[in-house]
Design a protein around this motif. Structure first.
Motif, PDB file in Angstrom:
ATOM      1  N   VAL A 191     -37.352  99.268  42.720  1.00  0.00           N
ATOM      2  CA  VAL A 191     -38.583  98.755  42.113  1.00  0.00           C
ATOM      3  C   VAL A 191     -39.679  99.802  42.328  1.00  0.00           C
ATOM      4  N   ILE A 192     -40.250 100.289  41.238  1.00  0.00           N
ATOM      5  CA  ILE A 192     -41.207 101.392  41.263  1.00  0.00           C
ATOM      6  C   ILE A 192     -42.620 100.839  41.123  1.00  0.00           C
ATOM      7  N   HIS A 193     -43.421 100.994  42.157  1.00  0.00           N
ATOM      8  CA  HIS A 193     -44.808 100.538  42.145  1.00  0.00           C
ATOM      9  C   HIS A 193     -45.733 101.733  41.952  1.00  0.00           C
ATOM     10  N   THR A 194     -46.649 101.636  41.020  1.00  0.00           N
ATOM     11  CA  THR A 194     -47.668 102.668  40.816  1.00  0.00           C
ATOM     12  C   THR A 194     -49.033 102.082  41.165  1.00  0.00           C
ATOM     13  N   TYR A 195     -49.741 102.727  42.089  1.00  0.00           N
ATOM     14  CA  TYR A 195     -51.071 102.283  42.524  1.00  0.00           C
ATOM     15  C   TYR A 195     -52.113 103.258  41.992  1.00  0.00           C
ATOM     16  N   ILE A 196     -53.124 102.717  41.332  1.00  0.00           N
ATOM     17  CA  ILE A 196     -54.207 103.536  40.791  1.00  0.00           C
ATOM     18  C   ILE A 196     -55.537 102.948  41.256  1.00  0.00           C
ATOM     19  N   THR A 197     -56.337 103.763  41.957  1.00  0.00           N
ATOM     20  CA  THR A 197     -57.629 103.328  42.482  1.00  0.00           C
ATOM     21  C   THR A 197     -58.739 104.099  41.784  1.00  0.00           C
ATOM     22  N   GLY A 198     -59.725 103.367  41.281  1.00  0.00           N
ATOM     23  CA  GLY A 198     -60.820 104.023  40.581  1.00  0.00           C
ATOM     24  C   GLY A 198     -62.141 103.304  40.747  1.00  0.00           C
ATOM     25  N   SER A 199     -63.167 103.895  40.191  1.00  0.00           N
ATOM     26  CA  SER A 199     -64.504 103.293  40.229  1.00  0.00           C
ATOM     27  C   SER A 199     -64.597 102.094  39.313  1.00  0.00           C
ATOM     28  N   GLY A 200     -63.765 102.073  38.318  1.00  0.00           N
ATOM     29  CA  GLY A 200     -63.726 100.992  37.338  1.00  0.00           C
ATOM     30  C   GLY A 200     -62.728 101.377  36.261  1.00  0.00           C
ATOM     31  N   PHE A 201     -62.360 100.419  35.417  1.00  0.00           N
ATOM     32  CA  PHE A 201     -61.328 100.681  34.423  1.00  0.00           C
ATOM     33  C   PHE A 201     -61.731 100.121  33.069  1.00  0.00           C
ATOM     34  N   LEU A 202     -61.321 100.816  32.023  1.00  0.00           N
ATOM     35  CA  LEU A 202     -61.574 100.384  30.658  1.00  0.00           C
ATOM     36  C   LEU A 202     -60.504  99.391  30.210  1.00  0.00           C
ATOM     37  N   GLN A 203     -60.766  98.715  29.113  1.00  0.00           N
ATOM     38  CA  GLN A 203     -59.801  97.753  28.591  1.00  0.00           C
ATOM     39  C   GLN A 203     -58.457  98.440  28.334  1.00  0.00           C
ATOM     40  N   HIS A 204     -57.402  97.887  28.911  1.00  0.00           N
ATOM     41  CA  HIS A 204     -56.022  98.361  28.759  1.00  0.00           C
ATOM     42  C   HIS A 204     -55.779  99.730  29.392  1.00  0.00           C
ATOM     43  N   MET A 205     -56.737 100.272  30.130  1.00  0.00           N
ATOM     44  CA  MET A 205     -56.626 101.652  30.621  1.00  0.00           C
ATOM     45  C   MET A 205     -55.381 101.878  31.477  1.00  0.00           C
ATOM     46  N   VAL A 206     -55.152 101.024  32.464  1.00  0.00           N
ATOM     47  CA  VAL A 206     -53.996 101.228  33.338  1.00  0.00           C
ATOM     48  C   VAL A 206     -52.694 101.034  32.556  1.00  0.00           C
ATOM     49  N   ARG A 207     -52.677 100.075  31.673  1.00  0.00           N
ATOM     50  CA  ARG A 207     -51.462  99.813  30.902  1.00  0.00           C
ATOM     51  C   ARG A 207     -51.139 100.958  29.938  1.00  0.00           C
ATOM     52  N   ILE A 208     -52.158 101.603  29.377  1.00  0.00           N
ATOM     53  CA  ILE A 208     -51.917 102.749  28.491  1.00  0.00           C
ATOM     54  C   ILE A 208     -51.462 103.951  29.317  1.00  0.00           C
ATOM     55  N   ILE A 209     -52.074 104.142  30.482  1.00  0.00           N
ATOM     56  CA  ILE A 209     -51.610 105.204  31.386  1.00  0.00           C
ATOM     57  C   ILE A 209     -50.135 104.992  31.706  1.00  0.00           C
ATOM     58  N   MET A 210     -49.767 103.756  32.038  1.00  0.00           N
ATOM     59  CA  MET A 210     -48.382 103.483  32.405  1.00  0.00           C
ATOM     60  C   MET A 210     -47.442 103.623  31.214  1.00  0.00           C
ATOM     61  N   GLY A 211     -47.865 103.178  30.046  1.00  0.00           N
ATOM     62  CA  GLY A 211     -47.025 103.351  28.863  1.00  0.00           C
ATOM     63  C   GLY A 211     -46.749 104.815  28.577  1.00  0.00           C
ATOM     64  N   THR A 212     -47.751 105.656  28.824  1.00  0.00           N
ATOM     65  CA  THR A 212     -47.599 107.092  28.626  1.00  0.00           C
ATOM     66  C   THR A 212     -46.707 107.702  29.707  1.00  0.00           C
ATOM     67  N   LEU A 213     -46.894 107.279  30.961  1.00  0.00           N
ATOM     68  CA  LEU A 213     -46.071 107.786  32.053  1.00  0.00           C
ATOM     69  C   LEU A 213     -44.609 107.369  31.900  1.00  0.00           C
ATOM     70  N   ILE A 214     -44.384 106.184  31.379  1.00  0.00           N
ATOM     71  CA  ILE A 214     -42.999 105.755  31.137  1.00  0.00           C
ATOM     72  C   ILE A 214     -42.339 106.694  30.132  1.00  0.00           C
ATOM     73  N   GLN A 215     -43.074 107.127  29.119  1.00  0.00           N
ATOM     74  CA  GLN A 215     -42.518 108.096  28.173  1.00  0.00           C
ATOM     75  C   GLN A 215     -42.200 109.420  28.867  1.00  0.00           C
ATOM     76  N   VAL A 216     -43.044 109.804  29.838  1.00  0.00           N
ATOM     77  CA  VAL A 216     -42.756 111.000  30.637  1.00  0.00           C
ATOM     78  C   VAL A 216     -41.452 110.789  31.406  1.00  0.00           C
ATOM     79  N   GLY A 217     -41.305 109.622  32.021  1.00  0.00           N
ATOM     80  CA  GLY A 217     -40.096 109.318  32.780  1.00  0.00           C
ATOM     81  C   GLY A 217     -38.850 109.291  31.924  1.00  0.00           C
ATOM     82  N   GLU A 218     -39.015 108.965  30.645  1.00  0.00           N
ATOM     83  CA  GLU A 218     -37.889 108.921  29.712  1.00  0.00           C
ATOM     84  C   GLU A 218     -37.582 110.295  29.114  1.00  0.00           C
TER      85      GLU A 218
END
Length: 259
Positions: A191-218
Motif C-alpha cells: 500500500v503506497i501512501h503519498t503525503y503532501i504538506t503545503g500552505s494551502g491547496f487548490l481545487q483537485h490539486m492533490v488529485r491531479i498531482i497524483m493522477g500525473t504521478l501515477i502516469q509516471v509510475g506507469e
C-alpha cells in the motif's frame, strides 16, 4: 459568547464533500444539525477548508461561536450521539473569539493511498485506489521533488477553480510503502501512501498531482517532465484527476490554537 474549536474525522464516501451544498448532504450540514439539536442554536461553522465529494479526513478542524454553557469535556460525546456513524468529533477546545479555522491554518497535509497489491482489499476499498499493475515508485518519488517550493500550480488545478491566485507553497512531499499485506512470493507492491504538506491547496490539486504521478509510475511520463508541466501553467499539460476515495485530509497545523 464562546468560540469552540473542534476536530472531526469522517468517511466521506456518502457525502457531497465537507462544505454545505444545495442538496444538504455534506459533513458541514450534519455537524450544524447536530449542534442545533444539542444547543437549540442555529450556527454556521467555519472549517479549515473544504474537501471534495468522496474525500475523507482525519481531524478536520472547524470552529463556531455559541452561548451554550456545556462543559468542554461533554461536547464530543454529545455531538457524536447525534451524528451518523461515519462522522466522529474527536476534540473540543475553547479558543479566543478572534480565532478562525481557515485563516489561522498554517500547514495542511493530505495523504493519497494506492493499493499496489495484485488484488484489492475489500475492507479498505473505500479508502484506496487499487492499481494491480506494478508502478515505478522510485520514478514517482523523483516526480514529487520538482513540486516542492512556491509555484503557480495552475497546471494542477481544476479548470473550475475560482481562486484569484494559483500560487501555493508545498513544504514537504514523500511516499511510504506498507508491505504488511503483501502475499509471500507474489508481485504485490504494498500500500503506497503519498503525503503532501503545503500552505494551502487548490481545487483537485492533490488529485491531479497524483493522477500525473501515477502516469509516471506507469511509464507514460518521465519524472523530469513534472517540472515542465508545472511551468506550463496549463491544466491540459497534466494528467487526469485521481479518484477521490484515495484522498484524505491528514493534518492541519496552527500556531495559535495549541494544535
Amino acid at each position: 459568547m464562546r468560540n469552540l474549536f473542534m476536530k472531526v474525522t469522517y468517511d466521506g464516501t456518502n457525502y457531497d464533500g465537507f462544505q454545505t451544498q444545495p442538496g444538504g448532504n455534506t459533513v458541514q450540514d450534519m455537524l450544524e444539525r447536530a449542534i442545533t439539536h444539542l444547543t437549540g442554536e442555529v450556527v454556521k461553522i467555519t472549517a479549515s477548508g473544504r474537501t471534495d465529494a468522496g474525500v475523507h479526513a482525519y481531524g478536520q478542524p472547524f470552529n463556531f461561536e455559541t452561548t451554550s454553557l456545556i462543559p468542554l469535556e461533554r461536547w464530543c460525546l454529545a455531538l457524536n450521539a447525534r451524528l451518523p456513524e461515519d462522522i466522529v468529533v474527536t476534540e473540543a477546545h475553547e479558543v479566543p473569539l478572534t480565532f478562525h479555522s481557515r485563516r489561522g491554518a498554517k500547514r495542511k497535509t493530505y495523504r493519497y493511498t494506492i493499493n499496489g497489491n495484485r488484488f484489492p482489499d475489500p475492507f479498505q476499498r473505500r479508502y484506496q485506489f487499487h492499481h494491480p499493475v506494478a508502478l515505478d515508485v522510485k520514478a514517482m518519488e523523483q516526480g514529487l521533488k520538482p513540486l516542492i517550493g512556491t509555484y503557480d500550480f495552475t497546471s494542477f488545478a481544476s479548470r473550475k477553480s475560482t481562486k484569484a491566485s494559483h500560487v501555493r507553497t508545498i513544504y514537504e512531499a514523500h511516499m511510504e510503502i506498507d508491505r504488511s499485506m503483501c502475499r509471500p512470493d507474489s508481485t504485490d507492491q504494498g500500500v503506497i501512501h503519498t503525503y503532501i504538506t503545503g500552505s494551502g491547496f487548490l481545487q483537485h490539486m492533490v488529485r491531479i498531482i497524483m493522477g500525473t504521478l501515477i502516469q509516471v509510475g506507469e511509464g507514460k511520463r518521465r519524472p523530469e517532465q513534472i517540472a515542465d508541466i508545472l511551468a506550463a501553467c496549463d491544466r491540459a499539460a497534466a494528467g487526469p484527476t485521481a479518484v477521490a476515495k484515495g484522498l484524505a485530509l491528514w493534518n492541519v497545523s496552527y500556531e495559535d490554537a495549541g494544535n
